[in-house]
Design a protein around this motif. Structure first.
Motif, short mmCIF file in Angstrom:
data_model
loop_
_atom_site.label_atom_id
_atom_site.label_comp_id
_atom_site.label_asym_id
_atom_site.label_seq_id
_atom_site.Cartn_x
_atom_site.Cartn_y
_atom_site.Cartn_z
N LYS A 70 0.84 -1.21 0.00
CA LYS A 70 0.00 0.00 0.00
C LYS A 70 0.87 1.25 0.00
O LYS A 70 0.57 2.22 -0.70
N GLN A 71 1.94 1.21 0.79
CA GLN A 71 2.85 2.35 0.86
C GLN A 71 3.49 2.61 -0.51
O GLN A 71 3.59 3.74 -0.96
N ALA A 72 3.91 1.54 -1.18
CA ALA A 72 4.54 1.68 -2.50
C ALA A 72 3.55 2.22 -3.52
O ALA A 72 3.89 3.08 -4.34
N LYS A 73 2.32 1.72 -3.47
CA LYS A 73 1.29 2.17 -4.41
C LYS A 73 1.02 3.66 -4.24
O LYS A 73 0.93 4.41 -5.22
N LEU A 74 0.89 4.09 -2.98
CA LEU A 74 0.65 5.50 -2.69
C LEU A 74 1.85 6.35 -3.13
O LEU A 74 1.67 7.43 -3.69
N ALA A 75 3.05 5.86 -2.88
CA ALA A 75 4.26 6.60 -3.27
C ALA A 75 4.34 6.77 -4.78
O ALA A 75 4.71 7.84 -5.27
N ARG A 76 3.99 5.72 -5.51
CA ARG A 76 4.00 5.84 -6.98
C ARG A 76 2.94 6.83 -7.45
O ARG A 76 3.18 7.62 -8.35
N LYS A 77 1.76 6.76 -6.82
CA LYS A 77 0.66 7.66 -7.20
C LYS A 77 1.04 9.12 -6.96
O LYS A 77 0.73 9.99 -7.78
N GLU A 78 1.70 9.37 -5.83
CA GLU A 78 2.09 10.74 -5.48
C GLU A 78 3.46 11.13 -6.03
O GLU A 78 3.93 12.23 -5.81
N ASN A 79 4.10 10.20 -6.73
CA ASN A 79 5.43 10.43 -7.30
C ASN A 79 6.43 10.84 -6.22
O ASN A 79 7.23 11.76 -6.41
N ASP A 80 6.37 10.14 -5.08
CA ASP A 80 7.22 10.42 -3.92
C ASP A 80 8.37 9.41 -3.90
O ASP A 80 8.22 8.29 -3.43
N THR A 81 9.50 9.84 -4.41
CA THR A 81 10.66 8.95 -4.54
C THR A 81 11.17 8.46 -3.19
O THR A 81 11.51 7.29 -3.04
N LEU A 82 11.19 9.34 -2.21
CA LEU A 82 11.70 8.95 -0.90
C LEU A 82 10.83 7.86 -0.25
O LEU A 82 11.34 6.88 0.30
N ARG A 83 9.52 8.00 -0.34
CA ARG A 83 8.62 6.96 0.20
C ARG A 83 8.73 5.67 -0.60
O ARG A 83 8.60 4.58 -0.05
N LEU A 84 8.97 5.78 -1.88
CA LEU A 84 9.13 4.60 -2.72
C LEU A 84 10.40 3.84 -2.32
O LEU A 84 10.41 2.62 -2.24
N ILE A 85 11.46 4.58 -2.05
CA ILE A 85 12.71 3.96 -1.58
C ILE A 85 12.48 3.29 -0.23
O ILE A 85 12.92 2.16 0.01
N ASP A 86 11.75 3.97 0.66
CA ASP A 86 11.43 3.40 1.97
C ASP A 86 10.64 2.10 1.81
O ASP A 86 10.91 1.12 2.50
N ALA A 87 9.69 2.08 0.91
CA ALA A 87 8.90 0.87 0.67
C ALA A 87 9.78 -0.26 0.12
O ALA A 87 9.62 -1.42 0.51
N ALA A 88 10.70 0.07 -0.75
CA ALA A 88 11.60 -0.95 -1.32
C ALA A 88 12.51 -1.54 -0.24
O ALA A 88 12.72 -2.76 -0.19
N VAL A 89 13.03 -0.69 0.64
CA VAL A 89 13.88 -1.17 1.73
C VAL A 89 13.06 -2.04 2.69
O VAL A 89 13.53 -3.10 3.13
N SER A 90 11.85 -1.62 2.98
CA SER A 90 10.97 -2.41 3.85
C SER A 90 10.65 -3.76 3.22
O SER A 90 10.62 -4.79 3.90
N ALA A 91 10.41 -3.77 1.92
CA ALA A 91 10.12 -5.02 1.21
C ALA A 91 11.33 -5.96 1.27
O ALA A 91 11.18 -7.17 1.47
N ALA A 92 12.52 -5.40 1.12
CA ALA A 92 13.72 -6.22 1.22
C ALA A 92 13.87 -6.81 2.62
O ALA A 92 14.25 -7.98 2.78
#
Length: 77
Positions: A31-53
């Motif tokens: 959900k965090q990654a989807k929202l980050a992509r929708k809002e074009n928020d690179t920092l949140r997208l990176i956070d979601a990727a690190v959390s997924a890892a």
């Protein structure tokens, strides 16, 4: 009481519960990654990727613990 809790964490039931809760956390990360992509928020997208890892690593560690308990065919078959 503390000793029982520690033993539960190392039991098959405890490992299954940990795997379930870890996998449940993946929903939040998705959900965090989807929202980050929708809002074009690179920092949140990176956070979601690190959390997924971290989730993938955690599941791998838990799976390894299951194998050590002699239950190596649980997820495969």
């Amino acid at each position: 009481m503390t000793k029982k809790a520690k033993n539960f964490k190392k039991s098959k039931s405890g490992l299954y519960l940990s795997m379930g809760s870890t996998a449940f956390g993946a929903i939040s990360v998705a959900k965090q990654a989807k929202l980050a992509r929708k809002e074009n928020d690179t920092l949140r997208l990176i956070d979601a990727a690190v959390s997924a890892a971290a989730i993938v690593t955690g599941l791998a560690i838990l799976y390894r613990e299951l194998k050590r308990l002699g239950d190596d065919d649980v997820l495969l078959g």
